[in-house]
Design an enzyme around this catalytic site. Structure first.
Site, PDB file in Angstrom:
ATOM      1  N   GLY A 118      53.067  16.779   7.845  1.00 43.73           N
ATOM      2  CA  GLY A 118      53.054  17.989   8.652  1.00 43.73           C
ATOM      3  C   GLY A 118      51.668  18.303   9.172  1.00 43.73           C
ATOM      4  O   GLY A 118      50.809  17.412   9.278  1.00 43.73           O
ATOM      5  N   ASP A 119      51.417  19.566   9.444  1.00 42.22           N
ATOM      6  CA  ASP A 119      50.195  19.964  10.130  1.00 42.22           C
ATOM      7  C   ASP A 119      48.933  19.575   9.366  1.00 42.22           C
ATOM      8  O   ASP A 119      47.995  19.015   9.944  1.00 42.22           O
ATOM      9  CB  ASP A 119      50.220  21.480  10.370  1.00 42.22           C
ATOM     10  CG  ASP A 119      49.043  21.939  11.215  1.00 42.22           C
ATOM     11  OD1 ASP A 119      48.960  21.525  12.388  1.00 42.22           O
ATOM     12  OD2 ASP A 119      48.204  22.694  10.704  1.00 42.22           O
ATOM     13  N   ILE A 142      60.100  20.563   6.844  1.00 38.72           N
ATOM     14  CA  ILE A 142      61.372  21.280   6.898  1.00 38.72           C
ATOM     15  C   ILE A 142      61.234  22.561   7.707  1.00 38.72           C
ATOM     16  O   ILE A 142      62.232  23.121   8.164  1.00 38.72           O
ATOM     17  CB  ILE A 142      61.932  21.606   5.490  1.00 38.72           C
ATOM     18  CG1 ILE A 142      61.050  22.614   4.753  1.00 38.72           C
ATOM     19  CG2 ILE A 142      62.128  20.343   4.670  1.00 38.72           C
ATOM     20  CD1 ILE A 142      61.686  23.168   3.486  1.00 38.72           C
ATOM     21  N   ASP A 143      59.991  23.014   7.927  1.00 35.21           N
ATOM     22  CA  ASP A 143      59.769  24.276   8.637  1.00 35.21           C
ATOM     23  C   ASP A 143      60.004  24.166  10.139  1.00 35.21           C
ATOM     24  O   ASP A 143      60.174  25.181  10.815  1.00 35.21           O
ATOM     25  CB  ASP A 143      58.345  24.772   8.394  1.00 35.21           C
ATOM     26  CG  ASP A 143      58.003  24.884   6.923  1.00 35.21           C
ATOM     27  OD1 ASP A 143      58.911  25.157   6.127  1.00 35.21           O
ATOM     28  OD2 ASP A 143      56.822  24.681   6.571  1.00 35.21           O
ATOM     29  N   GLY A 186      59.952  28.188   5.085  1.00 32.02           N
ATOM     30  CA  GLY A 186      59.599  28.191   6.493  1.00 32.02           C
ATOM     31  C   GLY A 186      58.161  28.583   6.771  1.00 32.02           C
ATOM     32  O   GLY A 186      57.701  28.531   7.895  1.00 32.02           O
TER      33      GLY A 186
END
Length: 365
Positions: A118-119, A142-143, A186
Site C-alpha cells: 500500500g501507500d 483492503i482500504d 478503512g
C-alpha cells in the site's frame, strides 16, 4: 533474456491482505513460463531485503496459492529502510540503511524488484527507484484508498466479509429489536463502510469523509420505529468522527512508520446513543482483522492474477518506477511518483453516496 533481465525479486509489505499469494503466483509463473527469469522472494518485506533473507520462487513453490489468504513471504508494516531502527553502541537509533538493501540486490544479481503493498510500502518503492533500483509496484490495500487505480486487490474480499457480517447482524438485531453497530476498517477512507453498508442493507453509514451528528442517528432510529422497524443497523468506518470532533485512536505504535491505529468509534457511538435512546439496547461489533484473512474471493483472484502478469510485462517493456493499475476494465500503469501522496477518499457527492441517500440510508450529516 529480454532487456538483459535475468533475475527478479518480490516482497510484500504492510498489512496482510487477500490476494497477495495470488500476485506472487502470477508473477512467478508468468516470469518463468514466458521469459525464463529466475525469481526470489524476500521474507518479511523490507526487513528481508535488509537482512538478505529470501527464498527461491518456482512453479512448485507457488502451486496451490491462488485462493490462499495471507502471504507465503510474510510481511511487516514497521520496516522503513530509509528510517530503520538499529542498535549502535548499545543505543537504539533510526537511520537510513537503504544502501545496504541496494548492495544486497546487487550481490544477489537481482535486476528488478517487484514491491507489493500500500501507500507506505510503495513510498519506499518510489524512494528505491530514485536510488536507481529497477522497481515495479503492485497496489495492495483492503482500504481501496490508493490513487491512480480504481480498485486495489483485497478490497472486494474484505467487502464480502463485511457484508456477510451485516447479514448476520440483521437476524439477531431483528430478533431482539436492537440497535447494532458494525465497525469496519478503512483508515481515513470509507469505501468498505459505504459499499458494505449499501450491500448489507444498513440504515446508517458513517464515513470519515462525512462527519456525523449523533442526534441525526437517533432521529433515524426513531423514524424507523414509527414505521414499525424496531431494529437499526449502523455501519461505522474506523475513521468516522463526529462533527467538530476527532477520530478515535486505539493506540500508538511508536516503532511503526504509520504509528496511529484507529479504533473504538463503534463503542463510542454505542455509548453516546444509549444516552439518547434510553430504552433501547445498543450493541457494537468490531470486525477487525477478520476482514483481512481467509479465502480470497473470485474478483480478487482474477485481479491479482492480472496485476501479477502485468507487472512482469512492465519488466519486459522496461517501464520501471511504475505501478500497475486498473482503470475501468483495463489494466494500465502509472508512475510511482504520481501514485504516492495521491490517496483517494469517498466523494461525499459521488454516485454511491447519492444512491444510498435516495433509498433512505442516513449518513447522519
Amino acid at each position: 533474456m529480454t532487456n538483459g533481465i535475468k533475475k527478479i525479486a518480490l516482497l510484500t509489505g504492510g498489512g496482510d491482505c487477500p490476494g497477495l499469494n495470488a500476485v506472487i503466483r502470477a508473477v512467478t509463473k508468468s516470469a518463468i513460463l514466458n521469459y525464463g527469469y529466475e525469481v526470489i522472494g524476500y521474507k518479511f518485506g523490507y526487513r528481508g531485503l535488509y537482512n538478505n533473507d529470501f527464498i527461491p520462487l518456482n512453479l512448485s513453490t507457488v502451486s496451490g496459492l491462488l485462493s490462499k489468504g495471507g502471504t507465503i513471504l510474510y510481511s511487516s508494516n514497521k520496516d522503513n529502510l530509509f528510517d530503520y531502527a538499529v542498535e549502535e553502541n548499545g543505543v537504539n537509533i533510526k537511520k537510513d540503511v537503504s544502501d545496504i538493501a541496494v548492495e544486497n540486490l546487487k550481490k544477489e544479481g537481482v535486476d528488478v524488484l517487484i514491491v507489493i503493498g500500500g501507500d507506505g510500502t510503495l513510498t519506499s518503492a518510489r524512494d528505491f527507484a530514485r536510488k536507481g533500483v529497477n522497481v515495479i509496484g503492485v497496489p495492495k490495500t483492503i482500504d481501496n484508498d490508493l490513487g491512480s487505480t480504481d480498485i486495489t486487490f483485497g478490497f472486494n474480499t474484505s467487502l464480502e466479509v463485511a457484508t456477510e457480517a451485516l447479514d448476520r447482524l440483521h437476524t439477531t438485531a431483528e430478533s431482539h429489536h436492537r440497535i447494532m453497530i458494525l465497525e469496519v476498517m478503512g483508515r481515513n477512507a470509507g469505501f468498505i463502510a459505504l459499499e458494505s453498508g449499501i450491500a448489507g442493507s444498513a440504515s446508517v453509514i458513517l464515513l470519515p469523509e462525512i462527519p456525523y451528528d449523533i442526534n441525526k442517528i437517533a432521529e433515524k432510529i426513531e423514524e424507523r420505529k414509527k414505521n414499525g422497524k424496531l431494529f437499526t443497523i449502523i455501519v461505522a468506518a474506523e475513521g468516522a468522527k463526529p462533527k467538530n470532533g476527532e477520530v478515535m485512536v486505539a493506540k500508538i505504535v511508536a516503532d511503526s512508520p504509520d504509528p496511529i491505529r484507529l479504533g473504538g468509534i463503534g463503542n463510542k457511538i454505542a455509548a453516546d446513543l444509549e444516552k439518547i435512546v434510553k430504552e433501547r439496547e445498543v450493541r457494537c461489533t468490531v470486525l477487525g482483522h477478520i476482514q483481512r484473512g481467509g479465502t480470497t474471493c473470485t474478483f480478487d483472484r482474477i485481479l491479482s492474477t492480472r496485476y501479477g502478469v502485468a507487472a512482469v510485462e512492465l519488466i519486459n517493456e522496461g517501464k520501471f518506477g511504475s505501478m500497475v493499475c486498473l482503470k475501468g476494465n483495463d489494466i494500465t500503469y502509472d508512475s510511482l511518483e504520481n501514485v504516492i501522496g495521491n490517496n483517494k477518499k469517498v466523494d461525499p457527492n459521488g454516485e454511491l453516496v447519492t444512491i444510498a441517500k435516495k433509498i433512505g440510508i442516513s449518513f447522519a450529516d
